[in-house]
Scaffold this motif. Structure first.
Motif, PDB file in Angstrom:
ATOM      1  N   ARG A  27      -6.461 -11.177  35.765  1.00  0.00           N
ATOM      2  CA  ARG A  27      -5.854 -10.891  35.210  1.00  0.00           C
ATOM      3  C   ARG A  27      -4.084 -10.437  35.130  1.00  0.00           C
ATOM      4  NH1 ARG A  27      -9.687  -9.840  30.813  1.00  0.00           N
ATOM      5  NH2 ARG A  27     -11.609  -9.650  31.383  1.00  0.00           N
ATOM      6  N   LYS A  28      -4.190  -9.677  36.962  1.00  0.00           N
ATOM      7  CA  LYS A  28      -3.104  -9.686  37.041  1.00  0.00           C
ATOM      8  C   LYS A  28      -2.335 -11.515  36.421  1.00  0.00           C
ATOM      9  CE  LYS A  28      -0.085  -7.738  40.386  1.00  0.00           C
ATOM     10  NZ  LYS A  28       0.020  -7.297  41.866  1.00  0.00           N
ATOM     11  N   ALA A  29      -2.492 -12.500  37.135  1.00  0.00           N
ATOM     12  CA  ALA A  29      -1.887 -13.565  36.360  1.00  0.00           C
ATOM     13  C   ALA A  29      -1.694 -14.339  35.657  1.00  0.00           C
ATOM     14  CB  ALA A  29      -2.430 -15.171  37.667  1.00  0.00           C
ATOM     15  N   GLY A  30      -2.326 -13.172  34.571  1.00  0.00           N
ATOM     16  CA  GLY A  30      -2.035 -13.704  32.606  1.00  0.00           C
ATOM     17  C   GLY A  30      -3.694 -14.632  32.563  1.00  0.00           C
ATOM     18  N   VAL A  31      -4.960 -14.981  33.134  1.00  0.00           N
ATOM     19  CA  VAL A  31      -5.381 -15.687  32.474  1.00  0.00           C
ATOM     20  C   VAL A  31      -6.797 -14.442  31.887  1.00  0.00           C
ATOM     21  CG1 VAL A  31      -7.747 -16.575  33.497  1.00  0.00           C
ATOM     22  CG2 VAL A  31      -5.813 -16.758  34.492  1.00  0.00           C
ATOM     23  N   ASP A  32      -6.920 -15.396  31.001  1.00  0.00           N
ATOM     24  CA  ASP A  32      -7.795 -14.479  30.114  1.00  0.00           C
ATOM     25  C   ASP A  32      -9.040 -15.046  30.136  1.00  0.00           C
ATOM     26  OD1 ASP A  32      -8.707 -13.196  27.779  1.00  0.00           O
ATOM     27  OD2 ASP A  32      -8.443 -14.647  26.331  1.00  0.00           O
ATOM     28  N   TYR A  33      -9.807 -13.677  30.554  1.00  0.00           N
ATOM     29  CA  TYR A  33     -10.709 -13.895  31.471  1.00  0.00           C
ATOM     30  C   TYR A  33     -11.912 -13.593  30.942  1.00  0.00           C
ATOM     31  CZ  TYR A  33     -14.890 -14.258  35.528  1.00  0.00           C
ATOM     32  OH  TYR A  33     -16.005 -12.968  36.537  1.00  0.00           O
ATOM     33  N   ARG A  34     -12.975 -14.023  30.806  1.00  0.00           N
ATOM     34  CA  ARG A  34     -14.125 -13.893  29.471  1.00  0.00           C
ATOM     35  C   ARG A  34     -15.212 -13.924  30.173  1.00  0.00           C
ATOM     36  NH1 ARG A  34     -12.488 -13.244  24.313  1.00  0.00           N
ATOM     37  NH2 ARG A  34     -10.102 -14.130  24.212  1.00  0.00           N
ATOM     38  N   ARG A  35     -16.377 -13.207  29.725  1.00  0.00           N
ATOM     39  CA  ARG A  35     -17.497 -13.394  30.800  1.00  0.00           C
ATOM     40  C   ARG A  35     -18.650 -14.104  29.939  1.00  0.00           C
ATOM     41  NH1 ARG A  35     -18.907  -9.889  35.180  1.00  0.00           N
ATOM     42  NH2 ARG A  35     -20.502 -10.889  35.283  1.00  0.00           N
ATOM     43  N   PRO A  36     -18.774 -14.169  28.688  1.00  0.00           N
ATOM     44  CA  PRO A  36     -19.647 -14.275  27.667  1.00  0.00           C
ATOM     45  C   PRO A  36     -19.864 -16.036  28.515  1.00  0.00           C
ATOM     46  CG  PRO A  36     -18.281 -12.742  26.843  1.00  0.00           C
ATOM     47  CD  PRO A  36     -18.559 -13.055  28.292  1.00  0.00           C
ATOM     48  N   LEU A  37     -20.354 -16.665  28.043  1.00  0.00           N
ATOM     49  CA  LEU A  37     -20.961 -17.871  27.789  1.00  0.00           C
ATOM     50  C   LEU A  37     -21.566 -18.188  27.157  1.00  0.00           C
ATOM     51  CD1 LEU A  37     -19.632 -20.489  29.241  1.00  0.00           C
ATOM     52  CD2 LEU A  37     -21.474 -21.023  30.584  1.00  0.00           C
ATOM     53  N   VAL A  38     -21.714 -19.752  25.815  1.00  0.00           N
ATOM     54  CA  VAL A  38     -22.358 -19.937  24.946  1.00  0.00           C
ATOM     55  C   VAL A  38     -22.578 -21.239  25.501  1.00  0.00           C
ATOM     56  CG1 VAL A  38     -22.033 -20.908  22.832  1.00  0.00           C
ATOM     57  CG2 VAL A  38     -20.851 -18.762  23.311  1.00  0.00           C
ATOM     58  N   ARG A  39     -24.842 -21.419  25.472  1.00  0.00           N
ATOM     59  CA  ARG A  39     -25.171 -22.349  26.038  1.00  0.00           C
ATOM     60  C   ARG A  39     -25.690 -22.914  24.768  1.00  0.00           C
ATOM     61  NH1 ARG A  39     -25.340 -22.485  30.861  1.00  0.00           N
ATOM     62  NH2 ARG A  39     -25.211 -20.743  32.051  1.00  0.00           N
ATOM     63  N   SER A  40     -26.046 -24.072  24.773  1.00  0.00           N
ATOM     64  CA  SER A  40     -26.463 -24.861  23.808  1.00  0.00           C
ATOM     65  C   SER A  40     -27.345 -25.189  24.255  1.00  0.00           C
ATOM     66  CB  SER A  40     -25.290 -25.616  23.477  1.00  0.00           C
ATOM     67  OG  SER A  40     -24.953 -26.645  23.360  1.00  0.00           O
TER      68      SER A  40
END
Length: 455
Positions: free
Chosen positions: A184-197
């Motif tokens: 996050r400090k580097a500016g990466v949009d970090y998201r935990r949920p992952l959509v599975r199909s």
């Protein structure tokens, strides 16, 4: 002399060949099979993508390494390994006999997820990744392991807008938190949920019945029945909005304060054709993004055809009292309306005025004066939010009667449309007190009216 097959030029084999260059093993013949004479060193790939190294600086000469380690180099891949016969079939058509085989070809990225091969770029092979990542703008990285985190920070350093998706982490909790903070400090949009199909191979389903009586009654056996609901491939997407403001305030030559404000909105998971729903107890399937109401307290039934004495009056009733919506209706050759709930057409209104086309297809004469529902006792809807339905019915000054079945968690409202057709609204999963629902005065009045009718 022992023949030792080295399949792949991964870390282990590279280190082995390096050590053989210093201390050869006599009495053994080493054969290295690897597709490319030059190969990227995986630990330096993020540095190449970030621009810290030139590609040539991160490559090592596989053929030269094999030569220095006294190994024969074959530019090919092992396509089949016969352990019983000790034979390896290569991509160039050759067969290699061996006494021992060591496999160090590395892993491959799984691309079985629908759309992955068309729209995603796998990390391996590294050479293809580096070749295609020449222009970086908006990038989504799937996977939050060490490789995913390093790649995300490298792409961000290069100036890209990067989103990292990871539903789990292989790191210990404290280390995972440190990595997340660094991302996050580097500016990466970090998201935990992952959509599975998933893909069920477009199965057509099967219906099983325990007996002829069950077949005639339409009661399928739960244990042996599967019903396919069409193709499961979905074009899913989410609408995300992010806003980030940052400013530096230099207090003095030794102290600078950095202030930042970040706001993010993540929309619901949606599908291009609106084919994703959530199951909500008491409400059934609810389309994603529309909430538990689909205006919609009245939800679903099969198409019911009603012959009306006054089309406009009946249309207004179903729109204002039940909350149905007008739908596009083909020209059937006689006046009428289609009304829908959500995307499902459930009521077909037709005029009672004499019409040859209507009587030909509906197979029933409807002269003026037809009243009530004839052989049909009533029509029923699944509904939700009984208080909202009650308020709408009262607002339109329509008489209603209610019944409650607390043990079955079922509540019902009965009313009549302008053509005297009885309508039953069923609220599943609802435990409603009749007195509180209607108010004491209305409850007493209805009970007195029912008593007079039974005398």
């Amino acid at each position: 002399m022992r023949r030792i097959l080295l399949a792949g030029a991964g870390h282990a084999h590279a280190w082995l060949l390096g050590s053989l260059a210093k201390e050869p093993i006599y009495g053994a013949r080493f054969i290295l099979v690897s597709p490319a004479p030059r190969q990227l060193y995986s630990a330096m790939v993020p540095g190449v993508i970030a621009g810290h190294y030139r590609r040539a600086e991160a490559e090592f000469d596989v053929a030269l390494l094999a030569e220095r380690g006294y190994a024969e180099y074959i530019p090919a891949s092992v396509v089949r390994l016969d352990a019983e016969r000790h034979i390896a079939n290569l991509s160039n058509g050759r067969e290699i006999a061996f006494d021992f085989a060591s496999l160090n070809a590395g892993s491959r990225t799984e691309d079985a997820t629908p759309g992955a091969s068309d729209y995603a770029l796998s990390v391996k092979p590294f050479e293809r990744l580096v070749d295609r990542l020449r222009v970086v703008s908006h990038v989504a990285v799937a996977g939050g392991g060490a490789a995913g985190a390093e790649l995300a920070m490298a792409l961000r350093y290069r100036g890209g807008e990067v989103t990292l998706y990871a539903d789990r982490t292989p790191f210990a909790p404290e280390l995972a938190r440190r990595i997340e903070r660094r991302l996050r400090k580097a500016g990466v949009d970090y998201r935990r949920p992952l959509v599975r199909s998933y893909n069920d191979q477009f199965s057509r389903g099967r219906l099983s019945f325990n007996s002829l009586a069950d077949l005639l009654a339409g009661v399928a056996a739960p244990s042996g029945t599967s019903i396919a609901r069409g193709a499961t491939r979905r074009d899913t997407y989410t609408n995300n909005l992010g806003l980030y403001l940052q400013d530096d305030w230099k207090v003095n030559g030794r102290l600078t304060l950095n202030f930042g404000l970040r706001h993010e909105y993540t929309g619901p998971l949606s599908e291009k054709s609106g084919r994703i729903s959530n199951f909500i107890p008491g409400a059934g399937l609810v389309r994603v993004g529309q909430g538990p109401q689909v205006h919609e307290e009245v939800r679903k039934m099969c198409l019911e055809s009603i012959v009306s004495k006054n089309l406009e009056r009946s249309k207004k009733f179903y729109e204002t009292v039940l909350g149905l919506e007008l739908a596009d209706r083909p020209d059937f050759g006689f006046p009428g309306y289609w009304l829908k709930t959500g995307d499902e057409i459930c009521v077909h209104l037709a005029s009672q005025d004499p019409n040859k086309v209507r009587d030909q297809f509906l197979l029933k004469k409807h002269p003026k004066g037809t009243h009530g529902s004839g052989s049909v006792d009533h029509i029923a809807f699944l509904a939700q939010n009984p208080e909202a339905v009650r308020d709408r019915i009262r607002k339109n000054k329509v008489e209603m009667h209610v019944r409650s079945f607390p043990d079955a968690k079922l509540f019902q409202i009965f009313l009549r449309d302008p053509d005297n057709v009885t309508i039953e609204l069923n609220f599943l999963g609802e435990v409603v007190d009749e007195k509180k629902f209607q108010g004491e005065a209305a409850f007493t009045l209805n009970r007195k009216a029912d008593a007079r009718k039974t005398r």
